[in-house]
Design an enzyme around this catalytic site. Structure first.
Site, PDB file in Angstrom:
ATOM      1  N   HIS A 170      52.954  43.617  40.895  1.00  0.00           N
ATOM      2  CA  HIS A 170      52.988  42.175  41.126  1.00  0.00           C
ATOM      3  C   HIS A 170      52.460  41.507  39.860  1.00  0.00           C
ATOM      4  O   HIS A 170      51.422  41.901  39.318  1.00  0.00           O
ATOM      5  CB  HIS A 170      52.120  41.847  42.343  1.00  0.00           C
ATOM      6  CG  HIS A 170      51.939  40.391  42.553  1.00  0.00           C
ATOM      7  ND1 HIS A 170      52.960  39.477  42.393  1.00  0.00           N
ATOM      8  CD2 HIS A 170      50.839  39.664  42.900  1.00  0.00           C
ATOM      9  CE1 HIS A 170      52.498  38.268  42.636  1.00  0.00           C
ATOM     10  NE2 HIS A 170      51.225  38.352  42.936  1.00  0.00           N
TER      11      HIS A 170
ATOM     12  N   ASN B 248      53.135  33.834  37.966  1.00  0.00           N
ATOM     13  CA  ASN B 248      53.074  34.531  39.250  1.00  0.00           C
ATOM     14  C   ASN B 248      54.066  33.871  40.209  1.00  0.00           C
ATOM     15  O   ASN B 248      53.875  32.722  40.594  1.00  0.00           O
ATOM     16  CB  ASN B 248      51.634  34.429  39.777  1.00  0.00           C
ATOM     17  CG  ASN B 248      51.439  35.084  41.128  1.00  0.00           C
ATOM     18  OD1 ASN B 248      52.408  35.425  41.810  1.00  0.00           O
ATOM     19  ND2 ASN B 248      50.189  35.268  41.512  1.00  0.00           N
TER      20      ASN B 248
ATOM     21  N   CYS C 223      52.215  37.634  48.470  1.00  0.00           N
ATOM     22  CA  CYS C 223      52.734  38.297  47.262  1.00  0.00           C
ATOM     23  C   CYS C 223      53.206  39.717  47.546  1.00  0.00           C
ATOM     24  O   CYS C 223      53.913  40.318  46.743  1.00  0.00           O
ATOM     25  CB  CYS C 223      51.668  38.312  46.172  1.00  0.00           C
ATOM     26  SG  CYS C 223      51.062  36.675  45.783  1.00  0.00           S
TER      27      CYS C 223
HETATM   28  O1  UT7 Z   1      49.004  36.556  43.764  1.00  0.00           O
HETATM   29  C1  UT7 Z   1      47.668  36.275  44.008  1.00  0.00           C
HETATM   30  C2  UT7 Z   1      47.396  34.853  43.550  1.00  0.00           C
HETATM   31  N1  UT7 Z   1      46.152  34.729  42.874  1.00  0.00           N
HETATM   32  C3  UT7 Z   1      45.965  34.978  41.559  1.00  0.00           C
HETATM   33  O2  UT7 Z   1      46.862  35.350  40.851  1.00  0.00           O
HETATM   34  C4  UT7 Z   1      44.588  34.705  40.993  1.00  0.00           C
HETATM   35  C5  UT7 Z   1      43.840  35.862  40.425  1.00  0.00           C
HETATM   36  N2  UT7 Z   1      42.748  35.325  39.651  1.00  0.00           N
HETATM   37  C6  UT7 Z   1      42.895  34.981  38.345  1.00  0.00           C
HETATM   38  O3  UT7 Z   1      43.952  35.176  37.780  1.00  0.00           O
HETATM   39  C7  UT7 Z   1      41.725  34.414  37.625  1.00  0.00           C
HETATM   40  O4  UT7 Z   1      40.583  34.467  38.466  1.00  0.00           O
HETATM   41  C8  UT7 Z   1      41.962  32.943  37.158  1.00  0.00           C
HETATM   42  C9  UT7 Z   1      42.993  32.941  36.037  1.00  0.00           C
HETATM   43  C10 UT7 Z   1      42.432  32.094  38.317  1.00  0.00           C
HETATM   44  C11 UT7 Z   1      40.670  32.374  36.612  1.00  0.00           C
HETATM   45  O5  UT7 Z   1      40.181  33.175  35.557  1.00  0.00           O
HETATM   46  P1  UT7 Z   1      38.656  33.606  35.548  1.00  0.00           P
HETATM   47  O6  UT7 Z   1      38.444  34.352  34.306  1.00  0.00           O
HETATM   48  O7  UT7 Z   1      38.376  34.297  36.850  1.00  0.00           O
HETATM   49  O8  UT7 Z   1      37.936  32.206  35.440  1.00  0.00           O
HETATM   50  P2  UT7 Z   1      36.838  31.584  36.408  1.00  0.00           P
HETATM   51  O9  UT7 Z   1      37.451  31.163  37.696  1.00  0.00           O
HETATM   52  O10 UT7 Z   1      35.678  32.530  36.435  1.00  0.00           O
HETATM   53  O11 UT7 Z   1      36.446  30.293  35.588  1.00  0.00           O
HETATM   54  C12 UT7 Z   1      35.824  30.359  34.287  1.00  0.00           C
HETATM   55  C13 UT7 Z   1      35.718  28.964  33.741  1.00  0.00           C
HETATM   56  C14 UT7 Z   1      35.171  27.949  34.749  1.00  0.00           C
HETATM   57  O12 UT7 Z   1      34.357  27.048  34.041  1.00  0.00           O
HETATM   58  P3  UT7 Z   1      32.756  27.201  34.107  1.00  0.00           P
HETATM   59  O13 UT7 Z   1      32.412  27.080  35.563  1.00  0.00           O
HETATM   60  O14 UT7 Z   1      32.471  28.554  33.537  1.00  0.00           O
HETATM   61  O15 UT7 Z   1      32.310  26.059  33.257  1.00  0.00           O
HETATM   62  C15 UT7 Z   1      36.401  27.219  35.231  1.00  0.00           C
HETATM   63  O16 UT7 Z   1      36.126  25.925  35.669  1.00  0.00           O
HETATM   64  O17 UT7 Z   1      37.034  28.478  33.386  1.00  0.00           O
HETATM   65  C16 UT7 Z   1      37.255  27.200  33.995  1.00  0.00           C
HETATM   66  N3  UT7 Z   1      38.682  27.064  34.277  1.00  0.00           N
HETATM   67  C17 UT7 Z   1      39.557  26.605  33.369  1.00  0.00           C
HETATM   68  N4  UT7 Z   1      39.403  26.174  32.108  1.00  0.00           N
HETATM   69  C18 UT7 Z   1      40.510  25.778  31.455  1.00  0.00           C
HETATM   70  C19 UT7 Z   1      39.346  27.390  35.406  1.00  0.00           C
HETATM   71  N5  UT7 Z   1      40.654  27.131  35.252  1.00  0.00           N
HETATM   72  C20 UT7 Z   1      40.807  26.641  33.998  1.00  0.00           C
HETATM   73  C21 UT7 Z   1      41.920  26.207  33.272  1.00  0.00           C
HETATM   74  N6  UT7 Z   1      41.736  25.793  31.998  1.00  0.00           N
HETATM   75  N7  UT7 Z   1      43.177  26.203  33.776  1.00  0.00           N
END
Ligand code: UT7
Length: 328
Positions: free
Chosen positions: A255, A285, A113
């Site tokens: 970004h 993204n 990125c």
């Molecule tokens: O350019 C660099 C590329 N990388 C990125 O852009 C990623 C940067 N990270 C993020 O944007 C965030 O970490 C995410 C959007 C990927 C995830 O958000 P988060 O607030 O960090 O969520 P999390 O990974 O802590 O997950 C929270 C919950 C989990 O469920 P449990 O374990 O709490 O029951 C996940 O399984 O949300 C669940 N989850 C979803 N639920 C609905 C993860 N993805 C999804 C989804 N829809 N798409």
């Protein structure tokens, strides 16, 4: 050192739109979850016939047209991408050929990125040193080909697109110019975002295909924390190295990673929200393409006036992070 100036910008987004509601039909997610956790509403997908060089070409042609230069004037074509048409030859070779940039070198740059920000620094070095005069840089990705549309952790985030810029040697004393760059990397975090197979470490074969190892894997929470801390470091470093304060910055183009990343950074560094350009709601993204697309759109919307101080900041796989500071 010769001054380096921006002569033209361009962007290309494929027509096909993938909304959060479309994703609800594909994985266990919801429009509400995606909006709240990321700020993304929709993203663009390349058509079946379009590869990264096609997106690049469209953005590049626009930047070249704005620059007033001919393709033969270009000394280098650099494409920042992690989703090349082929492992070899470079995506840049296709763009160089299609543009008719017959006198140009052509190569790809992989800094995930941060690729466009790295490319802007490399191109500036070529020009300011006197080695070259005119360089085309493009950030372009066809991430949809490498995203696992059965993995809700990643497939909601990414989109396809390309952004381009033509940089040239300016007149002595040019006020509108590239001012500063800062590039960093930490390969210790290589596994936070990776495509596990298909390279020399793990060659492609039936077992890697069965294990879905040709798609992106990501440790989202870790990447989120890295994004926040690296963006804070980039802003603080840019201020310090250039004796600037928050008030001196007219526009930050980050970004386009996640609205919550930006919010967290602004809680620590109080840049007014209207001085941070965001379009991730529409495109998600797009990795190396996100900064140049946003810059082109910001300029097109009249958000940049001559003399404005603009800071481009990016962070991503590698890990890599960096900024470019420009006076518009
Ligand atoms: O350019 C660099 C590329 N990388 C990125 O852009 C990623 C940067 N990270 C993020 O944007 C965030 O970490 C995410 C959007 C990927 C995830 O958000 P988060 O607030 O960090 O969520 P999390 O990974 O802590 O997950 C929270 C919950 C989990 O469920 P449990 O374990 O709490 O029951 C996940 O399984 O949300 C669940 N989850 C979803 N639920 C609905 C993860 N993805 C999804 C989804 N829809 N798409």
């Amino acid at each position: 050192m010769y001054p380096v100036i921006v002569k033209g910008t361009g962007a290309y987004l494929p027509e096909r739109v993938l909304t959060n509601h479309d994703l609800e039909q594909m994985v266990d997610t919801s429009d509400e979850w995606i909006r709240q956790r990321t700020g993304i509403l929709e993203r663009r997908l390349a058509s079946g016939e379009q590869a990264t060089s096609d997106l690049s070409f469209n953005a590049a042609r626009q930047a070249l047209e704005m620059s007033g230069l001919a393709a033969e004037d270009l000394d280098s074509v650099i494409i920042a991408t992690v989703t090349p048409d082929y492992l070899t030859p470079s995506t840049a070779a296709f763009v160089q050929h299609r543009l008719g940039a017959v006198k140009a070198a052509a190569f790809d740059l992989n800094a995930a990125c941060t690729g466009f920000v790295y490319s802007l620094c490399v191109a500036s070095g070529l020009i300011s040193s006197g080695i070259q005069r005119n360089v085309l840089i493009v950030g372009a990705e066809t991430l949809s080909r490498f995203v696992d549309f059965t993995d809700r952790n990643t497939c909601i985030l990414f989109g396809d697109g390309a952004g381009a810029m033509v940089l040239s040697r300016g007149e002595d004393g040019a006020t509108s110019r590239v001012i500063d760059h800062y590039l960093r990397a930490d390969g210790g975090g290589w596994d936070l975002i990776t495509i596990p197979a298909g390279g020399s470490r793990k060659a492609a074969g039936p077992s890697t295909v069965d294990a879905r190892e040709h798609f992106f894997t990501m440790q989202g929470r870790e990447v989120f924390k890295f994004a926040v801390s690296s963006m804070i470091e980039l802003l603080e470093t840019a201020f310090q190295r250039n004796s600037l304060s928050v008030e001196d910055i007219d526009l930050v183009i980050p970004h386009q990673v996640n609205y919550r990343v930006i919010e967290s950074v602004l809680r620590k560094i109080p840049i007014p929200a209207d001085r941070v350009y965001l379009n991730l709601d529409r495109y998600g993204n797009t990795s190396a393409a996100s900064v140049p697309i946003a810059l082109h759109e910001a300029a097109g919307e009249g958000r940049l006036k001559k003399g404005d101080i603009v800071l481009l900041v990016a962070f991503g796989g590698g890990l890599t992070w960096g900024y470019n500071l420009l006076r518009w």
